[in-house]
Scaffold this motif. Structure first.
Motif, PDB file in Angstrom:
ATOM      1  N   ILE A  55      21.423  19.488  32.971  1.00 32.88           N
ATOM      2  CA  ILE A  55      22.204  19.009  34.120  1.00 32.88           C
ATOM      3  C   ILE A  55      22.002  19.929  35.318  1.00 32.88           C
ATOM      4  O   ILE A  55      21.788  19.487  36.445  1.00 32.88           O
ATOM      5  N   ARG A  56      22.076  21.239  35.023  1.00 28.76           N
ATOM      6  CA  ARG A  56      21.877  22.218  36.104  1.00 28.76           C
ATOM      7  C   ARG A  56      20.500  22.095  36.744  1.00 28.76           C
ATOM      8  O   ARG A  56      20.317  22.316  37.939  1.00 28.76           O
ATOM      9  N   ASN A  57      19.501  21.723  35.888  1.00 29.51           N
ATOM     10  CA  ASN A  57      18.129  21.566  36.406  1.00 29.51           C
ATOM     11  C   ASN A  57      17.905  20.204  37.062  1.00 29.51           C
ATOM     12  O   ASN A  57      16.798  19.899  37.514  1.00 29.51           O
ATOM     13  N   GLY A  58      18.939  19.355  37.029  1.00 33.56           N
ATOM     14  CA  GLY A  58      18.832  18.042  37.649  1.00 33.56           C
ATOM     15  C   GLY A  58      18.020  17.048  36.834  1.00 33.56           C
ATOM     16  O   GLY A  58      17.565  16.023  37.342  1.00 33.56           O
ATOM     17  N   LYS A  59      17.899  17.340  35.559  1.00 33.70           N
ATOM     18  CA  LYS A  59      17.136  16.421  34.701  1.00 33.70           C
ATOM     19  C   LYS A  59      18.046  15.333  34.178  1.00 33.70           C
ATOM     20  O   LYS A  59      19.243  15.568  33.958  1.00 33.70           O
ATOM     21  N   GLY A  60      17.485  14.118  33.977  1.00 34.99           N
ATOM     22  CA  GLY A  60      18.263  13.008  33.424  1.00 34.99           C
ATOM     23  C   GLY A  60      19.151  12.383  34.493  1.00 34.99           C
ATOM     24  O   GLY A  60      19.279  12.892  35.597  1.00 34.99           O
ATOM     25  N   THR A  61      19.826  11.288  34.118  1.00 32.60           N
ATOM     26  CA  THR A  61      20.645  10.527  35.068  1.00 32.60           C
ATOM     27  C   THR A  61      21.817  11.352  35.575  1.00 32.60           C
ATOM     28  O   THR A  61      22.072  11.442  36.771  1.00 32.60           O
ATOM     29  N   ILE A  62      22.549  11.993  34.553  1.00 29.42           N
ATOM     30  CA  ILE A  62      23.728  12.774  34.950  1.00 29.42           C
ATOM     31  C   ILE A  62      23.312  13.979  35.782  1.00 29.42           C
ATOM     32  O   ILE A  62      23.968  14.344  36.756  1.00 29.42           O
ATOM     33  N   GLY A  63      22.178  14.577  35.386  1.00 26.01           N
ATOM     34  CA  GLY A  63      21.669  15.725  36.129  1.00 26.01           C
ATOM     35  C   GLY A  63      21.385  15.367  37.569  1.00 26.01           C
ATOM     36  O   GLY A  63      21.757  16.090  38.502  1.00 26.01           O
ATOM     37  N   GLU A  64      20.720  14.192  37.766  1.00 26.46           N
ATOM     38  CA  GLU A  64      20.402  13.718  39.120  1.00 26.46           C
ATOM     39  C   GLU A  64      21.677  13.447  39.911  1.00 26.46           C
ATOM     40  O   GLU A  64      21.805  13.803  41.078  1.00 26.46           O
ATOM     41  N   LEU A  65      22.642  12.820  39.190  1.00 28.89           N
ATOM     42  CA  LEU A  65      23.913  12.473  39.824  1.00 28.89           C
ATOM     43  C   LEU A  65      24.625  13.710  40.350  1.00 28.89           C
ATOM     44  O   LEU A  65      25.183  13.723  41.446  1.00 28.89           O
ATOM     45  N   PHE A  66      24.588  14.772  39.513  1.00 35.32           N
ATOM     46  CA  PHE A  66      25.306  15.987  39.897  1.00 35.32           C
ATOM     47  C   PHE A  66      24.526  16.877  40.857  1.00 35.32           C
ATOM     48  O   PHE A  66      25.108  17.479  41.745  1.00 35.32           O
ATOM     49  N   MET A  67      23.236  16.969  40.628  1.00 36.55           N
ATOM     50  CA  MET A  67      22.479  18.012  41.314  1.00 36.55           C
ATOM     51  C   MET A  67      21.649  17.521  42.510  1.00 36.55           C
ATOM     52  O   MET A  67      21.260  18.325  43.356  1.00 36.55           O
ATOM     53  N   ASP A  68      21.314  16.180  42.593  1.00 37.04           N
ATOM     54  CA  ASP A  68      20.443  15.686  43.662  1.00 37.04           C
ATOM     55  C   ASP A  68      21.268  15.378  44.914  1.00 37.04           C
ATOM     56  O   ASP A  68      22.073  14.435  44.926  1.00 37.04           O
ATOM     57  N   SER A  69      21.090  16.138  46.019  1.00 35.00           N
ATOM     58  CA  SER A  69      21.902  15.950  47.235  1.00 35.00           C
ATOM     59  C   SER A  69      21.487  14.691  48.018  1.00 35.00           C
ATOM     60  O   SER A  69      22.298  14.086  48.716  1.00 35.00           O
ATOM     61  N   THR A  70      20.217  14.276  47.870  1.00 29.33           N
ATOM     62  CA  THR A  70      19.755  13.065  48.591  1.00 29.33           C
ATOM     63  C   THR A  70      20.463  11.820  48.089  1.00 29.33           C
ATOM     64  O   THR A  70      20.739  10.893  48.838  1.00 29.33           O
ATOM     65  N   LEU A  71      20.761  11.850  46.809  1.00 25.77           N
ATOM     66  CA  LEU A  71      21.485  10.711  46.216  1.00 25.77           C
ATOM     67  C   LEU A  71      22.852  10.555  46.881  1.00 25.77           C
ATOM     68  O   LEU A  71      23.269   9.446  47.223  1.00 25.77           O
ATOM     69  N   ALA A  72      23.510  11.689  47.069  1.00 30.62           N
ATOM     70  CA  ALA A  72      24.833  11.664  47.704  1.00 30.62           C
ATOM     71  C   ALA A  72      24.721  11.125  49.140  1.00 30.62           C
ATOM     72  O   ALA A  72      25.555  10.307  49.576  1.00 30.62           O
ATOM     73  N   LEU A  73      23.650  11.535  49.836  1.00 24.75           N
ATOM     74  CA  LEU A  73      23.442  11.041  51.214  1.00 24.75           C
ATOM     75  C   LEU A  73      23.229   9.534  51.221  1.00 24.75           C
ATOM     76  O   LEU A  73      23.786   8.801  52.043  1.00 24.75           O
ATOM     77  N   ASN A  74      22.368   9.088  50.252  1.00 18.65           N
ATOM     78  CA  ASN A  74      22.098   7.645  50.133  1.00 18.65           C
ATOM     79  C   ASN A  74      23.366   6.865  49.873  1.00 18.65           C
ATOM     80  O   ASN A  74      23.606   5.798  50.439  1.00 18.65           O
ATOM     81  N   VAL A  75      24.187   7.428  48.959  1.00 19.61           N
ATOM     82  CA  VAL A  75      25.448   6.753  48.617  1.00 19.61           C
ATOM     83  C   VAL A  75      26.340   6.677  49.850  1.00 19.61           C
ATOM     84  O   VAL A  75      26.939   5.629  50.130  1.00 19.61           O
ATOM     85  N   ASN A  76      26.365   7.743  50.650  1.00 17.99           N
ATOM     86  CA  ASN A  76      27.168   7.755  51.884  1.00 17.99           C
ATOM     87  C   ASN A  76      26.700   6.682  52.849  1.00 17.99           C
ATOM     88  O   ASN A  76      27.510   5.922  53.411  1.00 17.99           O
ATOM     89  N   GLU A  77      25.373   6.654  53.003  1.00 20.74           N
ATOM     90  CA  GLU A  77      24.807   5.637  53.915  1.00 20.74           C
ATOM     91  C   GLU A  77      25.129   4.234  53.436  1.00 20.74           C
ATOM     92  O   GLU A  77      25.496   3.355  54.229  1.00 20.74           O
ATOM     93  N   ALA A  78      24.992   4.046  52.128  1.00 21.34           N
ATOM     94  CA  ALA A  78      25.282   2.727  51.539  1.00 21.34           C
ATOM     95  C   ALA A  78      26.726   2.339  51.827  1.00 21.34           C
ATOM     96  O   ALA A  78      27.028   1.178  52.151  1.00 21.34           O
TER      97      ALA A  78
END
Lengths: 230, 275
Positions: free
Chosen positions: A166-189
């Protein structure tokens, strides 16, 4: 002469007291070993006596009622234990009484605990054999604790690996927690959804004023009024 | 030829001179002489003890002197022994949360070992030295010789009665010392904790068995015999004037104490063999 007699009396008192103390000690030790009380003997066959020794206590409902009188190996896997029980407990001890080897406290001597048996059953007779239960062996408990701790170690190892992923951003949960672009995309959405919802509301308002759909909206309004009127 | 013979003779002479003068061998020889002397003394005791006339009133007098007069000292020692043993054992047992075992542990220690050995050592210090000094001064002042001249049997009158008195009085004193010591232990338990006398008493006798009591009491007869025998032996054999009195008293205490430990070691080995 008087002094000599006095000395003799004093010596006699000293010796008498010491003899009385000695006899008292013999009596009290003997009483514990059922030497001076009426007793009967019962036996039990055990697979493992876990270090039980001759002279260990026998308990019935938590009360010391007797002692282990003899231990004899009968076969390669069975040991006969003879117990001397106080006579007055016979009426409470039934034929189907059970004997279990336990420990007096955490580090105490081994004892035999007798479970009374079913009420209404006949009293136990002299030289009867009671049923026995395999005692809980401390080694078995330790073995189970070891298995449990091994499992815990394995689980905690797996959890550590998952957390690491998770800390390394691997897997779905890892991406959800660690990937900042995802959060930006979600905000834009979310912004887009908000804007879309605003536009849709305006369209619906316009449609409600359209003469083609006016009847439909009027009918809806009447139904809603009826419902609230009820 | 005669020269060779002379050489051989001189070698033999040197050897025998060495055997007589070597300090190490002198000590060995003295040791074996002492063993023989003690053995003869013991055999004489057993010969005299069963042969009439029996000096019963002197035996009672000696029993009073060695038994009754030693009781206060032994009572105080026993009480302190029980108290101190309990107080010292408490922290170790408390670490395991086993303070309730204190009465059982202390009583077994007292009855099995501490009571008999400590009482016997005190007894050896008080009675053994007294007997040694008394007999040595009698020897120095030729009272023993005077008794022999008068046709009395000094060995029977002095030695046999004293050894019998110590042999029979020490077990009685040990029993009383054990009881007082256990009472001291009760006080010791109640200093930091609280336990009723009834529960303490039950816990003590719950822990004790005949295998604790009987070997401990039987060995005290041997302790008493050793104290009396050694005291009498060194006093009776004393022959170097007034200096010998102190020497006899000293030797009696030292060897009686040593013999108590040796007898105790043998007794423990024998007990563990049979139980």
């Amino acid at each position: 002469m008087k002094t000599e007699t006095g000395n003799k009396i004093r010596l006699g008192i000293l010796v008498s007291i010491s003899i009385l103390v000695f006899i008292g000690a013999i009596y009290f030790i003997g009483q514990r070993q059922q030497l001076f009380s009426s007793t009967f003997q019962i036996s039990g066959i055990f697979k493992d006596i876990s270090g039980l020794q001759v002279g260990n206590n026998v308990r019935f409902s938590g009360i010391n009622v007797g002692i282990v009188e003899g231990i004899e190996q009968i076969t390669d896997s069975t040991v006969q234990v003879d117990m001397l029980i106080e006579e007055h407990t016979r009426k409470f001890m039934k034929k189907n009484a059970k004997a279990i080897i336990g420990t007096d406290g955490l580090m105490g001597n081994k004892i035999i605990s007798i479970i009374p048996g079913t009420p209404g059953k006949p009293e136990i007779a002299s030289n009867d054999f009671v049923e026995t239960t395999v005692p809980i062996n401390i080694d078995d408990i330790l073995l189970k604790i070891k298995t449990t701790s091994d499992n815990s170690a394995s689980i905690s190892g797996n959890l550590a690996a998952i957390v690491q992923n998770i800390r390394n951003g691997k897997g779905t949960i890892g991406e959800l927690f660690m990937d900042s672009t995802l959060a930006l995309n979600v905000n834009e959405a979310m912004v887009n959804i908000k804007q879309g919802a605003g536009g849709f509301k305006e369209n619906m308002n316009a449609a409600s004023h359209n003469f083609l759909l006016k009847g439909f909206f009027k009918k809806k309004k009447e139904e809603a009024t009826k419902k609230t009127g009820k | 030829m005669s020269n060779n013979l002379n050489n051989g003779e001189s070698v033999e002479l040197k050897k025998s001179t060495f055997l007589l003068t070597s300090p190490y061998l002198k000590k060995v020889r003295a040791f074996f002489e002492e063993v023989t002397s003690i053995t003869r003394f013991v055999l004489r005791f057993f010969k005299e003890v069963f042969r009439p006339r029996y000096e019963f009133s002197e035996f009672i007098k000696q029993s009073y002197l060695v038994g009754y007069n030693s009781f206060p000292l032994i009572a105080i020692t026993g009480f302190i022994m029980g108290l101190v043993l309990t107080i010292q054992s408490r922290p170790t047992l408390a670490e395991f949360g086993a303070e309730s075992w204190l009465p059982a542990m202390v009583s077994v220690s007292i009855v099995r070992e501490m009571g008999p050995v400590i009482t016997a050592l005190i007894f050896a210090g008080k009675v053994g030295s007294g007997i040694g000094a008394e007999l040595a001064s009698m020897k120095v002042t030729e009272q023993i010789d005077a008794m022999e001249v008068a046709g009395n049997n000094p060995f029977k009158y002095i030695v046999v009665t004293k050894i019998l008195a110590t042999t029979l009085m020490l077990p009685a004193l040990v029993i009383l010392a054990d009881a007082i010591s256990i009472y001291g232990s009760y006080i010791g338990v109640n200093i930091k904790g609280q336990i009723s006398f009834h529960l303490f008493f039950l816990q003590v006798f719950q822990a004790l068995s005949f295998s604790d009591l009987f070997p401990a009491i039987i060995k005290t007869f041997f302790f008493g015999f050793a104290v009396g025998l050694i005291g009498c032996y060194y006093g009776y054999k004393s022959d170097s004037g007034t200096e010998g009195v102190g020497k006899a008293a000293n030797s009696a205490v030292v060897f009686a104490s040593l013999s108590i430990f040796i007898i105790d070691m043998i007794a423990v080995q024998l007990t563990s063999l049979f139980m």
